[in-house]
Write a protein that holds these residues in place. Structure first.
Motif, PDB file in Angstrom:
ATOM      1  N   ILE A  47       0.851  -1.192   0.000  1.00 41.57           N
ATOM      2  CA  ILE A  47       0.000   0.000   0.000  1.00 41.57           C
ATOM      3  C   ILE A  47       0.885   1.240   0.000  1.00 41.57           C
ATOM      4  O   ILE A  47       1.611   1.486   0.954  1.00 41.57           O
ATOM      5  CB  ILE A  47      -0.909   0.006   1.248  1.00 41.57           C
ATOM      6  N   THR A  48       0.845   1.941  -1.081  1.00 39.48           N
ATOM      7  CA  THR A  48       1.569   3.200  -1.130  1.00 39.48           C
ATOM      8  C   THR A  48       0.558   4.293  -0.845  1.00 39.48           C
ATOM      9  O   THR A  48      -0.494   4.309  -1.464  1.00 39.48           O
ATOM     10  CB  THR A  48       2.181   3.420  -2.524  1.00 39.48           C
ATOM     11  N   PRO A  49       0.851   5.156   0.116  1.00 39.34           N
ATOM     12  CA  PRO A  49      -0.118   6.203   0.405  1.00 39.34           C
ATOM     13  C   PRO A  49      -0.446   6.978  -0.880  1.00 39.34           C
ATOM     14  O   PRO A  49       0.453   7.480  -1.538  1.00 39.34           O
ATOM     15  CB  PRO A  49       0.597   7.109   1.411  1.00 39.34           C
ATOM     16  N   ALA A  50      -1.721   7.004  -1.231  1.00 42.29           N
ATOM     17  CA  ALA A  50      -2.116   7.667  -2.467  1.00 42.29           C
ATOM     18  C   ALA A  50      -1.986   9.176  -2.314  1.00 42.29           C
ATOM     19  O   ALA A  50      -2.226   9.720  -1.235  1.00 42.29           O
ATOM     20  CB  ALA A  50      -3.560   7.304  -2.777  1.00 42.29           C
ATOM     21  N   ALA A  51      -1.562   9.815  -3.394  1.00 41.16           N
ATOM     22  CA  ALA A  51      -1.489  11.273  -3.360  1.00 41.16           C
ATOM     23  C   ALA A  51      -2.907  11.805  -3.262  1.00 41.16           C
ATOM     24  O   ALA A  51      -3.828  11.297  -3.916  1.00 41.16           O
ATOM     25  CB  ALA A  51      -0.808  11.762  -4.633  1.00 41.16           C
TER      26      ALA A  51
ATOM     27  N   GLU B  13      20.254  -3.437  -0.166  1.00 37.64           N
ATOM     28  CA  GLU B  13      19.019  -3.336   0.616  1.00 37.64           C
ATOM     29  C   GLU B  13      18.102  -2.229   0.089  1.00 37.64           C
ATOM     30  O   GLU B  13      16.891  -2.439  -0.056  1.00 37.64           O
ATOM     31  CB  GLU B  13      19.368  -3.085   2.082  1.00 37.64           C
ATOM     32  N   THR B  14      18.680  -1.086  -0.214  1.00 33.56           N
ATOM     33  CA  THR B  14      17.864   0.039  -0.692  1.00 33.56           C
ATOM     34  C   THR B  14      17.134  -0.331  -1.981  1.00 33.56           C
ATOM     35  O   THR B  14      15.942  -0.042  -2.148  1.00 33.56           O
ATOM     36  CB  THR B  14      18.759   1.271  -0.936  1.00 33.56           C
ATOM     37  N   SER B  70       4.984   3.153   2.891  1.00 34.76           N
ATOM     38  CA  SER B  70       5.042   4.202   3.909  1.00 34.76           C
ATOM     39  C   SER B  70       6.431   4.297   4.541  1.00 34.76           C
ATOM     40  O   SER B  70       6.680   5.198   5.341  1.00 34.76           O
ATOM     41  CB  SER B  70       3.994   3.959   4.996  1.00 34.76           C
ATOM     42  N   TYR B  71       7.329   3.362   4.191  1.00 38.29           N
ATOM     43  CA  TYR B  71       8.694   3.449   4.728  1.00 38.29           C
ATOM     44  C   TYR B  71       9.451   4.519   3.947  1.00 38.29           C
ATOM     45  O   TYR B  71       9.681   4.372   2.748  1.00 38.29           O
ATOM     46  CB  TYR B  71       9.401   2.094   4.626  1.00 38.29           C
ATOM     47  N   GLN B  72       9.794   5.577   4.643  1.00 34.24           N
ATOM     48  CA  GLN B  72      10.395   6.726   3.969  1.00 34.24           C
ATOM     49  C   GLN B  72      11.922   6.719   4.033  1.00 34.24           C
ATOM     50  O   GLN B  72      12.556   7.602   3.471  1.00 34.24           O
ATOM     51  CB  GLN B  72       9.889   8.035   4.612  1.00 34.24           C
ATOM     52  N   LYS B  76      16.576   3.368  10.010  1.00 35.16           N
ATOM     53  CA  LYS B  76      17.102   2.165   9.367  1.00 35.16           C
ATOM     54  C   LYS B  76      15.936   1.219   9.081  1.00 35.16           C
ATOM     55  O   LYS B  76      14.964   1.184   9.851  1.00 35.16           O
ATOM     56  CB  LYS B  76      18.097   1.471  10.300  1.00 35.16           C
ATOM     57  N   PHE B  77      16.048   0.444   8.031  1.00 35.78           N
ATOM     58  CA  PHE B  77      14.979  -0.498   7.695  1.00 35.78           C
ATOM     59  C   PHE B  77      14.771  -1.497   8.834  1.00 35.78           C
ATOM     60  O   PHE B  77      13.646  -1.848   9.167  1.00 35.78           O
ATOM     61  CB  PHE B  77      15.321  -1.242   6.393  1.00 35.78           C
TER      62      PHE B  77
END
Lengths: 138, 196
Positions: A47-51, B13-14, B70-72, B76-77
């Motif tokens: 799930i990617t937060p939708a714009a 990893e990235t 949601s992981y920005q 660290k992961f």
């Protein structure tokens, strides 16, 4: 200090860290990877937060406008606030929603939109149940 | 749509995280391979039951896969993943009807380590597991994050959502308790090795 056999905090930390390191991590059960992959094959894709449909700057502009409106209402120290609000509201353009809803074309359009949305939701749910969600293009 | 195969040997990893976030399951499998033992250990330290720990580990990876978008990259992961693992295991622990204490001391439930030792090293490993099982679940997890995974207090705060002072207090108390238990459990020679 941990008065424990003469170890201070740093020594105790070092001793415990060495002990943990020498003991090693526990081994994950055999086949964990496969079972996780089996499960994620059945669930939806990441799930990617939708714009948002409305960009952030529009929200900021709206908030600014509202703040300015409130400030305008309360700016006159001697003016009657209720009267001022009524004057501002009466100056806004009127939207004859009753006239619009009485038109059969508008009602037909609204019903069609609801039917399309319902069908879209149904198809989406069916796809999810059968794991047909495709990965997004790279 | 044809999925692009990834060369596992050449992926870092990235890149794996970015690919997995697009739905690439091969990339996510690579990430599971990197973190499965860490996640399982963290889950087990809280749940102290092999089957439940596996279930929590699976849930952790599924949640991670679903929320990869949601992981920005702000942390660290591993910290992000530990945070999911910790919350999942704690939530499972709260749902459990049987009190944790009833499962303590059940040696048969202790899973094997990477390198099953014998002799003194084995004694130390067993004593450590026993000592950890006598700490409250949350404290055992914090101790594991600090000593085994070498997370900083700030990272543990991120993972657990506790305050820094609370984490420090728990670490201090747990360290004291662990040392007491270990001294009691370990033979004198093994204890001397630890002190060295």
């Amino acid at each position: 200090m941990d008065a424990h056999r003469g170890l201070n905090d740093q020594d105790a930390d070092k001793a415990l860290r060495d002990l943990f390191r020498s003991s090693g991590r526990l081994t994950a059960p055999e086949g964990l990877d496969a079972r996780v992959l089996q499960r994620i094959a059945l669930v939806n894709r990441p799930i990617t937060p939708a714009a948002g449909l409305i960009p952030t700057w529009v929200w900021i502009a709206l908030a600014g406008g509202f703040a300015a409106f409130v400030a305008y209402i309360y700016s006159g120290a001697t003016t009657d606030t209720v009267g001022r609000i009524e004057r501002v509201l009466s100056s806004l353009p009127r939207f004859p929603i009753g006239d619009l809803l009485s038109s059969p074309w508008v009602l037909l359009t609204a019903c069609s939109a609801v039917a399309f949305l319902a069908m879209d939701s149904l198809l989406e749910r069916t796809d999810r149940m059968h794991g047909l969600n495709k990965a997004r293009p790279l | 749509m044809q999925k692009r195969p990834i060369g596992v040997a050449h992926v870092n990893e990235t890149q794996a995280i970015a690919l997995a976030a697009t739905g690439d399951q091969a990339a996510f499998a690579w990430l599971i391979g990197q973190y499965r033992h860490m996640v399982h250990t963290a889950s087990y330290r809280i749940l102290r039951n092999q089957e439940e720990a596996e279930e929590a580990s699976q849930d952790t990876f599924v949640k991670a896969y679903q929320n990869l978008g949601s992981y920005q990259g702000g942390s660290k992961f591993s910290t992000w993943l530990f945070s999911i693992a910790y919350r999942t295991a704690i939530s499972q622990l709260r749902k459990r009807r049987t009190p944790t204490a009833a499962l303590e001391g059940l040696g048969s439930l202790e899973p094997t380590t990477h390198d099953p030792d014998t002799g003194e090293a084995g004694d130390r490993s067993a004593a450590l597991s026993k000592a950890l099982s006598q700490l409250p679940a949350e404290d055992a997890a914090i101790v594991n994050f600090f000593y085994m995974e070498e997370l900083s207090v700030e990272e543990i705060v991120t993972v657990t959502g506790l305050s820094a002072s609370n984490v420090k207090v728990k670490l201090h108390r747990s360290r004291k308790r662990l040392l007491e238990i270990l001294q009691h459990e370990l033979k004198e020679e093994a204890w001397t090795l630890i002190e060295d």
